[in-house]
Scaffold this active site. Structure first.
Site, PDB file in Angstrom:
ATOM      1  N   VAL A   1      57.507  55.521   6.389  1.00 48.66           N
ATOM      2  CA  VAL A   1      56.720  56.562   7.033  1.00 48.66           C
ATOM      3  C   VAL A   1      56.646  57.740   6.072  1.00 48.66           C
ATOM      4  CG1 VAL A   1      57.153  55.881   9.424  1.00 48.66           C
ATOM      5  CG2 VAL A   1      58.735  57.423   8.292  1.00 48.66           C
ATOM      6  N   SER A   2      55.663  58.603   6.278  1.00 43.69           N
ATOM      7  CA  SER A   2      55.418  59.674   5.313  1.00 43.69           C
ATOM      8  C   SER A   2      56.313  60.891   5.472  1.00 43.69           C
ATOM      9  CB  SER A   2      53.959  60.116   5.394  1.00 43.69           C
ATOM     10  OG  SER A   2      53.130  59.026   5.048  1.00 43.69           O
TER      11      SER A   2
END
Length: 186
Positions: free
Chosen positions: A12-13
């Site tokens: 995930v970012s």
């Protein structure tokens, strides 16, 4: 020969995001490598650790291509070629693509196209976000967290009335960490 394993790489970012949407139905995953790093970040130590962990016969499960493309469409092709040379299979679940052994020219072409589309999609999202921010600023809208003016005296008064930190925070519409910070600076 050791038992082959199903290994998952999840990215995930941001720290605030969760990984719930990156699932692998009907696959029993033996080990998960989870990383919180922006798509634009070329350094992905957890991905590197995952690649080094994989052994011949293992299968790497990745939710979608955009989870591993770092600096362009060629990243996915390089990753698949590298893992194939180690005897590792790779599955991109969202795209329904699996690679075991050498890629055919058609597979390489399709993978490159899909990775390019994922890269383009990421770029379009960034463009729309920047346009939205610029339009909001042009209308005079404040961007970011709202500025709330709370005085030390307000907090001390509410605490003196017997309210706990959580109640003070709720009443003043601030976070409990802000109450603790201001309280500590007596």
């Amino acid at each position: 020969m050791p038992k082959s394993s199903n290994i998952a790489y999840i990215r995930v970012s941001t720290i605030e995001q969760n990984t719930d949407r990156q699932t692998f139905p009907n696959v029993e995953i033996d080990k998960v490598f989870e990383e919180k790093a922006s798509a634009s970040n070329i350094k992905r130590p957890v991905l590197d650790e995952c690649i080094n962990y994989l052994r011949e016969g293992d299968i790497l499960h990745i939710h979608s291509l955009d989870r591993v493309c770092r600096s362009g469409a060629g990243d996915a092709v390089k990753l698949v070629e590298h893992l194939s040379s180690k005897g590792v299979g790779i599955q991109f679940h969202k795209e329904g693509m699996s690679f075991y052994g050498s890629m055919t020219a058609a597979q390489k072409g399709v993978l490159s196209i899909l990775a390019s589309v994922a890269e383009m999609e990421r770029g379009l999202i960034k463009e729309r976000q920047a346009e939205g921010i610029a339009a909001a600023k042009a209308k005079g809208k404040h961007m970011g967290r709202p500025s709330i003016k709370v005085s030390k005296e307000q907090i001390e008064e509410l605490l003196a009335q017997g309210l706990n930190v959580k109640a003070v925070a709720e009443q003043l519409k601030i976070g409990t960490s802000t109450v603790y910070k201001i309280k500590a600076n007596k």
